[in-house]
Design a protein around this motif. Structure first.
Motif, PDB file in Angstrom:
ATOM      1  N   PRO A   1      -1.310  -3.201  -7.065  1.00  0.00           N
ATOM      2  CA  PRO A   1      -1.952  -3.271  -5.734  1.00  0.00           C
ATOM      3  C   PRO A   1      -3.463  -3.439  -5.802  1.00  0.00           C
ATOM      4  CG  PRO A   1      -0.318  -1.516  -5.790  1.00  0.00           C
ATOM      5  CD  PRO A   1      -0.483  -1.994  -7.197  1.00  0.00           C
TER       6      PRO A   1
ATOM      7  N   LEU B   1      -4.995  -6.741  -3.609  1.00  0.00           N
ATOM      8  CA  LEU B   1      -5.864  -6.596  -2.435  1.00  0.00           C
ATOM      9  C   LEU B   1      -7.136  -7.437  -2.518  1.00  0.00           C
ATOM     10  CD1 LEU B   1      -5.406  -2.792  -1.646  1.00  0.00           C
ATOM     11  CD2 LEU B   1      -4.377  -4.757  -0.491  1.00  0.00           C
TER      12      LEU B   1
ATOM     13  N   VAL C   1       0.821  -1.217   0.000  1.00  0.00           N
ATOM     14  CA  VAL C   1       0.000   0.000   0.000  1.00  0.00           C
ATOM     15  C   VAL C   1       0.855   1.268   0.000  1.00  0.00           C
ATOM     16  CG1 VAL C   1      -1.782   1.263   1.278  1.00  0.00           C
ATOM     17  CG2 VAL C   1      -1.894  -1.211   1.131  1.00  0.00           C
TER      18      VAL C   1
END
Length: 276
Positions: free
Chosen positions: A160, A164, A103
């Motif tokens: 990302p 996730l 992140v």
């Protein structure tokens, strides 16, 4: 929907109506307006912007947008699957630390991150110099200004977003099923493919949507690291809007892109609802 469910739902519906539906309606209305000679939106109604979608250059532009978006999405999911698999099997302490590292790039401005890649891939940058020293890159070859550079930087940008949702699905997966599959004679890759992937199917679908759909309208990455032969629909919309000040043409392209994205999703939803 029951009356008791309307109250908590109204704020979300109002937000969607104001910030999603109303802008979409404005875009579709502008697409049917004439363009002023000095730029901007004129009075009355016109089909000129809609007719401009028949430009022979658009099919090639659409195909380039689709394959770059598909390649980026496939790479993000291909990289994100083993990462999510390993993260889900780690102890909670290490899992949180590694998720933080994933992140962290979001804390830096998006344009600055793309600009950093621009410098890395520059003809005199460290990557190009290393590849030339290893004779993998010719003296006149360039890493920037092509579709490959757009895909590489887009994968870095959207990775990302794929990891996730894949991790969220993998975290809920029962890894005992993999042990059972191996006990029954399945090799590790066969167990991964036949047991793990179907078990996180919803995470894969979500990862696909959150990468592929934004990529269809991307224009910053192709503009900064791509060239004239790697422009996408988003670049043409930006050109029509900012350079040509032809807002109806930009709105027509945006509306066509919206319908192209929403159409298959609505058809798929209708098909599911029609199933017994």
């Amino acid at each position: 929907m029951k009356r008791s469910e309307w109250a908590p739902t109204l704020p979300s519906l109002a937000w969607l109506a104001v910030f999603v539906l109303v802008p979409l309606l404005i875009i579709f209305v502008i697409a049917f307006r004439p363009t002023l000679p000095a730029g901007g939106v004129g009075e009355g109604w016109s089909l000129d912007a809609v007719r401009s979608l028949a430009d022979p250059a658009y099919p090639k532009l659409l195909w380039r947008t689709l394959w770059i978006s598909a390649a980026t999405t496939a790479a993000c999911i291909g990289i994100g699957l083993p990462v999510a698999f390993c993260l889900a099997k780690l102890p909670p302490v290490w899992r949180g630390r590694l998720l933080l590292l994933i992140v962290v790039p979001f804390w830096t401005n998006f344009v600055i991150r793309v600009f950093a890649w621009q410098q890395l891939l520059h003809a005199e940058g460290p990557v190009a110099r290393t590849l030339r020293a290893l004779h993998f890159l010719g003296e006149n070859d360039r890493l920037l200004g092509n579709a490959t550079a757009v895909v590489v930087v887009s994968v870095y940008t959207f990775l990302p977003f794929a990891i996730l949702p894949l991790f969220a699905a993998a975290e809920k997966f029962d890894f005992g099923l993999l042990d059972a599959a191996r006990d029954l004679g399945a090799r590790p890759f066969r167990a991964f493919r036949s047991v793990f992937l179907p078990g996180i199917r919803q995470g894969i679908v979500t990862a696909f949507l959150v990468v592929f759909v934004p990529m269809l309208g991307a224009y910053v990455v192709p503009d900064m690291v791509g060239g004239t032969d790697s422009q996408m629909i988003g670049n043409r919309i930006a050109q029509r809007n900012f350079n040509d000040r032809n807002l109806p043409a930009a709105a027509a392209l945006s509306g066509a892109l919206t319908l192209m994205v929403l159409g298959p999703m609505l058809i798929r939803r209708r098909g599911k609802e029609a199933q017994p």
